[in-house]
Design an enzyme around this catalytic site. Structure first.
Site, mmCIF file in Angstrom:
data_model
loop_
_atom_site.group_PDB
_atom_site.id
_atom_site.type_symbol
_atom_site.label_atom_id
_atom_site.label_comp_id
_atom_site.label_asym_id
_atom_site.label_seq_id
_atom_site.Cartn_x
_atom_site.Cartn_y
_atom_site.Cartn_z
ATOM 1 C CG ASN A 1 -8.330 4.922 3.478
ATOM 2 O OD1 ASN A 1 -7.217 4.957 2.921
ATOM 3 N ND2 ASN A 1 -8.718 3.894 4.197
ATOM 4 C CB SER B 1 -0.887 -0.041 1.247
ATOM 5 O OG SER B 1 -1.663 1.123 1.349
ATOM 6 C CD GLU C 1 -8.816 -0.945 0.330
ATOM 7 O OE1 GLU C 1 -7.849 -1.102 -0.444
ATOM 8 O OE2 GLU C 1 -8.735 -1.091 1.553
ATOM 9 N N GLY D 1 -4.334 -4.638 5.688
ATOM 10 C CA GLY D 1 -3.305 -4.424 6.708
ATOM 11 C C GLY D 1 -3.588 -3.167 7.488
ATOM 12 C CE LYS E 1 -7.532 -2.718 6.313
ATOM 13 N NZ LYS E 1 -7.646 -1.246 6.433
ATOM 14 C CE LYS F 1 -4.696 -0.033 0.172
ATOM 15 N NZ LYS F 1 -5.383 -0.855 1.196
ATOM 16 C CG LEU F 2 -0.974 3.800 -6.792
ATOM 17 C CD1 LEU F 2 -1.058 4.586 -8.110
ATOM 18 C CD2 LEU F 2 0.428 3.917 -6.185
ATOM 19 C CE LYS F 3 -4.034 3.672 2.180
ATOM 20 N NZ LYS F 3 -5.282 3.133 2.756
ATOM 21 C CG ASP G 1 -10.666 -1.224 4.478
ATOM 22 O OD1 ASP G 1 -10.992 -1.753 5.560
ATOM 23 O OD2 ASP G 1 -9.561 -0.649 4.350
ATOM 24 C CG ASP H 1 -7.770 2.205 0.450
ATOM 25 O OD1 ASP H 1 -8.947 2.624 0.511
ATOM 26 O OD2 ASP H 1 -7.182 1.676 1.423
#
Ligand code: OSB
Ligand code: MG
Length: 368
Positions: A191, A136, A214, A291, A263, A162-164, A239, A189
């Site tokens: 968030n 990540s 995500e 994670g 998770k 995985k790129l935020k 997530d 992702d």
């Protein structure tokens, strides 16, 4: 199994580089570590995945500690002779806080499996000896800095990036990474950083052939995710929204997600995580192990879980060196993009006590 004593401690581990997400920047990992000792002197370890502040989830380190001390531990103490399987039902009257509950269940499970001379991987139903690793990647200060960081991970052998992302850091950085590495399995992702009206913007990601997006929207916005899934071609993966088996059933039934990030801490423990895995395996829904910047204690257990048959996508199960100069256990070292699944009894690892003591900022022992 009867608990004689619980030791709760807060540790602080500096990160090798700042980790920036849409909910903030971490420069160190504060972690709550639990050690359980049974009346027969068997020890079990776990870590709580709650972060310092309630930004990713409502739980946070100091809150988890208070909740355990004030309500959860006294409840287990009163129950007397218990198994790890008893923990979730005993703690169910206390609402929420899956991360704190998972911490207690996992330490007891570690102790229980040590008594039974059995590894966590075997107990959970693992069918692999090694698992492929993803990484990540935080929001970077510039595209050049991002390219540098990703180059390093690709050189290390990571099998999936995985790129935020967040508004203002999405199409451009993702497009550049895709241009430079046309073949690498890539996902993003958010968030929860986007809104219901961002469908068009997010469908701009479709051309990059991502594995998934995500958690683009608010954790409670199941309808929004279902509507978004009709607009974008890239699969949606939840997530934060998945906090239990029931929430996974809901999200799948409502077509809000076609991939799930599991998770264990977020869903109340490894036992619930396996139930979600089983549901998804039955329904043909791919899962992967998320994670939470875990130390070797949490990482060991996650790697065991990621070895179950339904985990068909590489997880955020990176090497210890992705986050820490020194881990509290023997480090997890990647070989050709894979981590070996711990085969020892219980979670298969124990912390190095001298190092653990040296980074401990708070420690308390509760004798039952
Ligand atoms: O959303 O997956 C997330 C880290 C902390 C909190 C939330 C998330 C993450 C990560 C890092 O993406 C995953 C890892 O531990 O490698
Ligand atoms: Mg996530």
């Amino acid at each position: 199994m009867k608990i004689a004593e619980l030791e709760l401690r807060t540790i602080n581990l500096p990160l090798v580089r700042p980790f920036r997400t849409s909910f903030g920047t971490q420069t160190a990992r504060e972690v709550l570590i639990l050690k359980v000792t049974t009346t027969d002197g068997i020890v079990g370890w776990s870590e709580c995945v709650a972060m310092s502040e309630p930004l990713y989830s409502p739980e946070y380190v100091a809150g988890s500690l208070d909740l355990m001390r004030r309500f959860l531990i006294p409840t287990l103490a009163q129950a007397g002779d218990i198994t790890a399987q008893d923990v979730a039902p005993l703690l169910a009257p206390f609402l929420g806080s899956p991360m704190a509950k998972a911490t207690l269940e996992t330490a007891l499970l570690d102790a229980q499996l040590r008594i039974e001379n059995r590894s966590l991987a075997d107990f959970l139903g693992a069918n692999k000896a090694k698992i492929p690793c993803g990484v990540s990647v935080g929001i970077a200060p510039s595209i050049d800095a991002l390219v540098d960081e990703v180059s390093g991970y690709i050189a290390d052998g990571y099998k999936r990036i995985k790129l935020k992302i967040e508004p203002g850091w999405d199409l451009e950085p993702v497009g550049e990474i895709r241009r430079l590495w046309p073949e690498i399995p890539l996902q993003v992702d958010a968030n929860q950083a986007y809104g219901r009206s961002d469908g068009e913007l997010l469908s701009g990601l479709d051309k990059f052939e991502l594995l998934l997006i995500e958690q683009p929207l608010d954790e409670h916005d199941i309808l929004g995710h279902a509507q978004l899934a009709l607009k974008v071609l890239t699969p949606i993966c939840l997530d934060e929204s998945i906090t239990s088996l029931h929430s996974a059933e809901d999200a799948l039934a409502l077509k809000a997600t076609t991939v799930i990030n599991i998770k264990p801490g977020r869903v109340g423990g490894y036992l619930e995580a396996v139930k979600i895995h089983d549901l998804c395996l039955n329904e043909g829904i791919p899962v992967w192990c998320g994670g939470m910047l875990e130390t070797g204690i949490g990482r060991a257990a996650n790697v065991a879980l990621a070895a179950l048959p339904g985990f068909t996508l590489p997880g955020d199960t990176s090497a210890s060196s992705r986050f820490f100069h020194q881990d509290i256990t023997d480090p997890f070292v990647m070989e050709d993009g894979f981590l070996h699944v711990p085969q020892g009894i219980g979670i298969g690892v124990t912390p190095h006590l001298d190092f653990l003591d040296s980074i401990t900022s708070h420690k308390e022992v509760i004798a039952l």
